[in-house]
Design a protein around this motif. Structure first.
Motif, mmCIF file in Angstrom:
data_model
loop_
_atom_site.group_PDB
_atom_site.id
_atom_site.type_symbol
_atom_site.label_atom_id
_atom_site.label_comp_id
_atom_site.label_asym_id
_atom_site.label_seq_id
_atom_site.Cartn_x
_atom_site.Cartn_y
_atom_site.Cartn_z
ATOM 1 N N LEU A 1 0.828 -1.209 0.000
ATOM 2 C CA LEU A 1 0.000 0.000 0.000
ATOM 3 C C LEU A 1 0.859 1.254 0.000
ATOM 4 O O LEU A 1 0.686 2.150 -0.835
ATOM 5 N N LEU A 2 1.802 1.331 0.936
ATOM 6 C CA LEU A 2 2.643 2.530 1.042
ATOM 7 C C LEU A 2 3.557 2.669 -0.168
ATOM 8 O O LEU A 2 3.847 3.782 -0.613
ATOM 9 N N ARG A 3 3.975 1.540 -0.711
ATOM 10 C CA ARG A 3 4.813 1.577 -1.913
ATOM 11 C C ARG A 3 4.029 2.154 -3.095
ATOM 12 O O ARG A 3 4.567 2.929 -3.893
ATOM 13 N N SER A 4 2.755 1.811 -3.187
ATOM 14 C CA SER A 4 1.935 2.325 -4.287
ATOM 15 C C SER A 4 1.661 3.815 -4.119
ATOM 16 O O SER A 4 1.596 4.554 -5.104
ATOM 17 N N VAL A 5 1.494 4.271 -2.863
ATOM 18 C CA VAL A 5 1.308 5.703 -2.615
ATOM 19 C C VAL A 5 2.552 6.472 -3.047
ATOM 20 O O VAL A 5 2.468 7.523 -3.695
ATOM 21 N N ALA A 6 3.717 5.932 -2.697
ATOM 22 C CA ALA A 6 4.969 6.574 -3.091
ATOM 23 C C ALA A 6 5.137 6.561 -4.608
ATOM 24 O O ALA A 6 5.590 7.543 -5.207
ATOM 25 N N ALA A 7 4.750 5.460 -5.241
ATOM 26 C CA ALA A 7 4.849 5.363 -6.696
ATOM 27 C C ALA A 7 3.958 6.389 -7.382
ATOM 28 O O ALA A 7 4.250 6.837 -8.495
ATOM 29 N N GLY A 8 2.889 6.792 -6.698
ATOM 30 C CA GLY A 8 1.999 7.816 -7.227
ATOM 31 C C GLY A 8 2.539 9.222 -7.079
ATOM 32 O O GLY A 8 1.903 10.179 -7.516
ATOM 33 N N GLY A 9 3.711 9.363 -6.429
ATOM 34 C CA GLY A 9 4.359 10.667 -6.327
ATOM 35 C C GLY A 9 4.404 11.268 -4.945
ATOM 36 O O GLY A 9 5.112 12.251 -4.709
ATOM 37 N N THR A 10 3.663 10.694 -3.994
ATOM 38 C CA THR A 10 3.643 11.228 -2.633
ATOM 39 C C THR A 10 4.768 10.599 -1.809
ATOM 40 O O THR A 10 4.872 9.372 -1.740
ATOM 41 N N THR A 11 5.598 11.412 -1.204
ATOM 42 C CA THR A 11 6.650 10.889 -0.338
ATOM 43 C C THR A 11 6.017 10.236 0.888
ATOM 44 O O THR A 11 5.078 10.773 1.463
ATOM 45 N N VAL A 12 6.523 9.071 1.271
ATOM 46 C CA VAL A 12 5.970 8.331 2.406
ATOM 47 C C VAL A 12 7.046 8.155 3.471
ATOM 48 O O VAL A 12 8.158 7.709 3.179
#
Length: 278
Positions: free
Chosen positions: A202-213
């Motif tokens: 989940l967090l990897r996909s959020v980061a892949a979308g451009g948002t720093t996690v």
């Protein structure tokens, strides 16, 4: 050229001292926009305080840090505007008495009232409502939370959610505001191995979308940029901790002096009190 959505995060010799000693010290790393950063360490090693410091919610006492090009702690208010918190105990917890729909509705209302531009506030009510619904749907999709699959759909109480479902809801609530940085505490707490893999996916996909996690954990995945807050990091040789080439993450060396190293949750709570948080 348009700048990336995610916020770059850097720290140089960053430290925070509480009433009983150092919460964390000598933290140095550099993360590009859209990076997945894992803050790894034992419970009580200052992980949460570092997370809150980098999101503009706690004040450090030494070193330098920037989030999204904004200096901390001087521009902490501006950092808070671009950094959203997922689940953080005592700071941004879900209300167990609320339903999933109530949480989402409240967050959408607050975002529409306080996070929207003046132009959007002047739009017709039906148009604003449709935009809010679209924003919530987008956040739910990004968080991988299927409300229809919950026991009572949107009427499901938070207390009835599984740990992973609650994490997804917290992430969705944070993403409604389209932050440049998402911060999550206790990412792998009380999760099975399979659930832990799903949480990192989940967090990897959020980061892949451009948002720093920025995610606190007890054990970081191999593909994350790892920042350690415990003394054990000082014993590791460079390049053996799974972080990308060029990244640095350092922590204070071990010490036997109890007045200079905070190691318990009680002492971490003291640091919260000193910085004005409870």
């Amino acid at each position: 050229m348009e700048s990336p959505h995610g916020a770059a995060v850097t720290a140089e010799s960053l430290g925070m001292r509480g009433p009983r000693g150092w919460v964390f010290r000598n933290v140095t790393f550099s993360a590009e926009p859209g990076a997945l950063v894992a803050v790894e360490g034992a419970s009580g090693s200052g992980r949460t305080c570092l997370l809150l410091a980098l999101t503009g919610r706690m004040r450090t006492t030494e070193g330098r840090a920037e989030t999204g090009g904004l200096r901390l702690p001087k521009q902490a208010a501006a950092v808070r505007a671009i950094a959203a918190l997922g689940p953080v105990p005592m700071v941004s917890e879900l209300d167990p008495a609320f339903t999933v729909a109530e949480h989402l509705g409240e967050r959408a209302l607050l975002q529409g009232r306080y996070g929207a531009s003046l132009r959007s506030l002047l739009r017709p009510r039906a148009e604003r409502r449709a935009a809010a619904t679209a924003r919530v749907d987008e956040a739910l999709e990004a968080a991988g939370l299927d409300i229809a699959a919950l026991p009572k759909a949107g009427r499901t109480s938070v207390r009835d959610l599984e740990r992973l479902e609650a994490l997804r809801l917290s992430v969705a609530l944070a993403l409604i505001g389209k932050p440049r940085l998402l911060a999550v505490d206790d990412t792998d707490l009380k999760l099975s191995d399979a659930e832990r893999d799903q949480a990192w996916a989940l967090l990897r996909s959020v980061a892949a979308g451009g948002t720093t996690v920025l995610a606190v954990c007890s054990e970081a995945p191999e593909d994350a940029l790892v920042v350690r807050t415990d003394a054990a990091a000082g014993d590791r040789a460079p390049g053996t901790d799974g972080r990308p080439t060029g990244a640095t993450a350092e922590t204070a060396p071990a010490t036997d002096d109890p007045t200079t190293t905070i190691t318990t949750d009680e002492e971490t709570a003291d640091a919260f009190a000193e910085t004005g948080r409870s």
